[in-house]
Design a protein around this motif. Structure first.
Motif, PDB file in Angstrom:
ATOM      1  N   LEU A  52      76.532  41.175 -31.246  1.00 20.84           N
ATOM      2  CA  LEU A  52      75.771  40.573 -30.153  1.00 20.84           C
ATOM      3  C   LEU A  52      74.509  41.356 -29.828  1.00 20.84           C
ATOM      4  CD1 LEU A  52      78.716  39.597 -27.769  1.00 20.84           C
ATOM      5  CD2 LEU A  52      77.416  38.088 -29.272  1.00 20.84           C
ATOM      6  N   VAL A  53      74.377  42.565 -30.389  1.00 23.78           N
ATOM      7  CA  VAL A  53      73.193  43.383 -30.114  1.00 23.78           C
ATOM      8  C   VAL A  53      71.918  42.688 -30.569  1.00 23.78           C
ATOM      9  CG1 VAL A  53      73.190  44.646 -32.316  1.00 23.78           C
ATOM     10  CG2 VAL A  53      72.284  45.743 -30.256  1.00 23.78           C
ATOM     11  N   PHE A  54      72.015  41.831 -31.572  1.00 24.23           N
ATOM     12  CA  PHE A  54      70.820  41.155 -32.081  1.00 24.23           C
ATOM     13  C   PHE A  54      70.307  40.082 -31.119  1.00 24.23           C
ATOM     14  CE2 PHE A  54      73.182  42.577 -35.906  1.00 24.23           C
ATOM     15  CZ  PHE A  54      72.245  43.488 -36.359  1.00 24.23           C
ATOM     16  N   ARG A  55      71.110  39.764 -30.122  1.00 25.71           N
ATOM     17  CA  ARG A  55      70.685  38.809 -29.094  1.00 25.71           C
ATOM     18  C   ARG A  55      70.551  39.479 -27.722  1.00 25.71           C
ATOM     19  NH1 ARG A  55      70.973  33.353 -30.363  1.00 25.71           N
ATOM     20  NH2 ARG A  55      71.996  32.818 -32.330  1.00 25.71           N
ATOM     21  N   LEU A  56      71.484  40.384 -27.412  1.00 24.80           N
ATOM     22  CA  LEU A  56      71.523  40.972 -26.073  1.00 24.80           C
ATOM     23  C   LEU A  56      70.839  42.334 -25.979  1.00 24.80           C
ATOM     24  CD1 LEU A  56      75.269  40.205 -25.181  1.00 24.80           C
ATOM     25  CD2 LEU A  56      73.249  38.796 -24.730  1.00 24.80           C
ATOM     26  N   LEU A  57      70.755  43.047 -27.107  1.00 25.25           N
ATOM     27  CA  LEU A  57      70.187  44.389 -27.212  1.00 25.25           C
ATOM     28  C   LEU A  57      71.061  45.478 -26.573  1.00 25.25           C
ATOM     29  CD1 LEU A  57      66.362  43.809 -26.618  1.00 25.25           C
ATOM     30  CD2 LEU A  57      67.612  43.926 -28.787  1.00 25.25           C
ATOM     31  N   LYS A  58      71.966  45.105 -25.717  1.00 25.27           N
ATOM     32  CA  LYS A  58      72.822  46.092 -25.056  1.00 25.27           C
ATOM     33  C   LYS A  58      74.255  45.595 -25.051  1.00 25.27           C
ATOM     34  CE  LYS A  58      73.163  48.993 -20.924  1.00 25.27           C
ATOM     35  NZ  LYS A  58      72.604  49.301 -19.580  1.00 25.27           N
ATOM     36  N   THR A  59      75.084  46.216 -25.886  1.00 26.35           N
ATOM     37  CA  THR A  59      76.483  45.776 -26.006  1.00 26.35           C
ATOM     38  C   THR A  59      77.480  46.865 -25.622  1.00 26.35           C
ATOM     39  OG1 THR A  59      76.594  46.473 -28.336  1.00 26.35           O
ATOM     40  CG2 THR A  59      75.858  44.209 -27.886  1.00 26.35           C
ATOM     41  N   MET A  60      77.001  48.040 -25.249  1.00 24.98           N
ATOM     42  CA  MET A  60      77.914  49.141 -24.934  1.00 24.98           C
ATOM     43  C   MET A  60      78.937  48.778 -23.849  1.00 24.98           C
ATOM     44  SD  MET A  60      78.986  52.130 -25.645  1.00 24.98           S
ATOM     45  CE  MET A  60      77.704  53.010 -26.554  1.00 24.98           C
ATOM     46  N   PRO A  61      78.547  48.116 -22.741  1.00 25.60           N
ATOM     47  CA  PRO A  61      79.563  47.757 -21.736  1.00 25.60           C
ATOM     48  C   PRO A  61      80.676  46.879 -22.311  1.00 25.60           C
ATOM     49  CG  PRO A  61      77.356  47.537 -20.811  1.00 25.60           C
ATOM     50  CD  PRO A  61      77.183  47.754 -22.284  1.00 25.60           C
ATOM     51  N   ILE A  62      80.318  45.965 -23.201  1.00 22.66           N
ATOM     52  CA  ILE A  62      81.331  45.094 -23.807  1.00 22.66           C
ATOM     53  C   ILE A  62      82.272  45.915 -24.674  1.00 22.66           C
ATOM     54  CG2 ILE A  62      81.724  43.096 -25.299  1.00 22.66           C
ATOM     55  CD1 ILE A  62      78.927  42.120 -24.559  1.00 22.66           C
ATOM     56  N   LYS A  63      81.713  46.820 -25.462  1.00 22.10           N
ATOM     57  CA  LYS A  63      82.540  47.632 -26.360  1.00 22.10           C
ATOM     58  C   LYS A  63      83.424  48.600 -25.586  1.00 22.10           C
ATOM     59  CE  LYS A  63      78.912  48.609 -28.782  1.00 22.10           C
ATOM     60  NZ  LYS A  63      77.947  49.130 -29.759  1.00 22.10           N
ATOM     61  N   MET A  64      82.915  49.126 -24.486  1.00 31.44           N
ATOM     62  CA  MET A  64      83.725  50.009 -23.656  1.00 31.44           C
ATOM     63  C   MET A  64      84.876  49.243 -23.010  1.00 31.44           C
ATOM     64  SD  MET A  64      82.561  52.981 -24.117  1.00 31.44           S
ATOM     65  CE  MET A  64      83.469  53.851 -22.846  1.00 31.44           C
ATOM     66  N   LEU A  65      84.613  47.995 -22.617  1.00 26.16           N
ATOM     67  CA  LEU A  65      85.676  47.152 -22.060  1.00 26.16           C
ATOM     68  C   LEU A  65      86.758  46.904 -23.104  1.00 26.16           C
ATOM     69  CD1 LEU A  65      86.875  45.279 -19.902  1.00 26.16           C
ATOM     70  CD2 LEU A  65      85.379  43.460 -20.766  1.00 26.16           C
ATOM     71  N   ILE A  66      86.341  46.596 -24.333  1.00 27.09           N
ATOM     72  CA  ILE A  66      87.297  46.356 -25.413  1.00 27.09           C
ATOM     73  C   ILE A  66      88.125  47.609 -25.677  1.00 27.09           C
ATOM     74  CG2 ILE A  66      87.487  45.929 -27.903  1.00 27.09           C
ATOM     75  CD1 ILE A  66      85.052  44.073 -27.616  1.00 27.09           C
ATOM     76  N   ASP A  67      87.452  48.754 -25.751  1.00 26.09           N
ATOM     77  CA  ASP A  67      88.155  50.012 -25.992  1.00 26.09           C
ATOM     78  C   ASP A  67      89.136  50.309 -24.868  1.00 26.09           C
ATOM     79  OD1 ASP A  67      88.323  52.465 -27.714  1.00 26.09           O
ATOM     80  OD2 ASP A  67      87.736  53.438 -25.838  1.00 26.09           O
TER      81      ASP A  67
END
Length: 269
Positions: A171-186
């Motif tokens: 999703l970084v190619f659309r949103l540019l910022k995916t760290m919050p999503i990945k931290m939620l998944i982790d």
């Protein structure tokens, strides 16, 4: 043939990243020990709960440690080669990804091998150690098929987690910022993956199975090996075939990455 070529490239790039980390062996050791201590703290909490109440949803301490070890080993198998997905936001925004596009290797392969994260070895070592210890404490006949299923379950579970993180990273190619999503998944994997789904309510069990496939990482394979499929709200065949789900999900996540990467825009735009 192309797959074999990519594997050779991956091995060479990963070897270079490993040699770079080995220049600082003290740091490598501290990172591994740090990973072991972090995961050990989580296990200590579970032990304290079971010491107080005796069991958790009918699961004994040995069974819980086995489940925890399987989840942690799967996490280690994915995070050792895949940890650099954490930095995909930085790679894309700062223009590093552009350099990948002009090199004779798949961009995703270059991203995964840009550095090596030693702390991931602590997760893998801890998970394998817990599996080895708990394996002697649970009522499992460790025949060749059972051991083969366990190995398949570790890799299948790793691919479930990898697929979730790769999907979020794409999703970084659309949103540019995916760290919050990945931290939620982790956080979901760490907070809920170490416990039997039986202790959660029906809505949570459904969500952690069919919306977010956490149950396929360690819970379903553990119920199959521990002969606890009777407590499942799905057919027992789901538990026995659960390792295969990871392979399917990772393939779909990779296709999703490929499609989303077409939307990459240069940082100069």
């Amino acid at each position: 043939m192309r797959t074999l070529r990519w594997f050779r490239i991956y091995r060479l790039l990963l070897g270079a990243a490993w040699r770079a980390e080995m220049q600082y062996r003290g740091n490598l050791l501290m990172n591994v020990l740090g990973g072991l201590c972090y995961q050990g703290a989580g296990l200590a909490f579970i032990w304290a709960v079971l010491d107080r109440f005796g069991n958790l949803g009918g699961w004994t301490l040995g069974e819980i440690v086995f489940l925890y070890g399987l989840r942690l080993a799967a996490h280690g198998v994915w995070v050792v080669p895949g940890h650099q997905l954490i930095f995909v936001d930085q790679v894309v925004v700062e223009g590093e990804y552009e350099r990948y596009l002009v090199r004779p290797a798949p961009p995703l392969l270059q991203l995964l091998t840009r550095r090596f994260r030693p702390i991931a070895l602590g997760d893998l070592a801890g998970g394998l150690a817990l599996l080895a210890i708990a394996g002697t404490q649970v009522p499992v006949d460790w025949s060749v098929p059972a051991v083969a299923f366990l190995i398949l379950a570790v890799f299948g579970g790793a691919m479930v987690e990898a697929s979730a993180q790769l999907t979020a990273s794409a999703l970084v190619f659309r949103l540019l910022k995916t760290m919050p999503i990945k931290m939620l998944i982790d956080g979901l994997f760490n907070e809920f993956g170490n416990y039997p789904m039986k202790i959660f309510g029906p809505a949570a069990r459904f969500g952690l199975t069919f919306v977010f496939p956490l149950a396929f990482v360690a819970y379903f394979p553990s119920t199959a090996l521990l002969n606890r499929t009777g407590e499942l709200s799905v057919p027992s065949a789901v538990a026995w075939f659960s390792p295969l789900v990871g392979f399917v999900l990772l393939f779909l996540a990779y296709r999703f990455w490929c499609r989303q990467s077409r939307h990459f825009q240069s940082s100069g735009h």
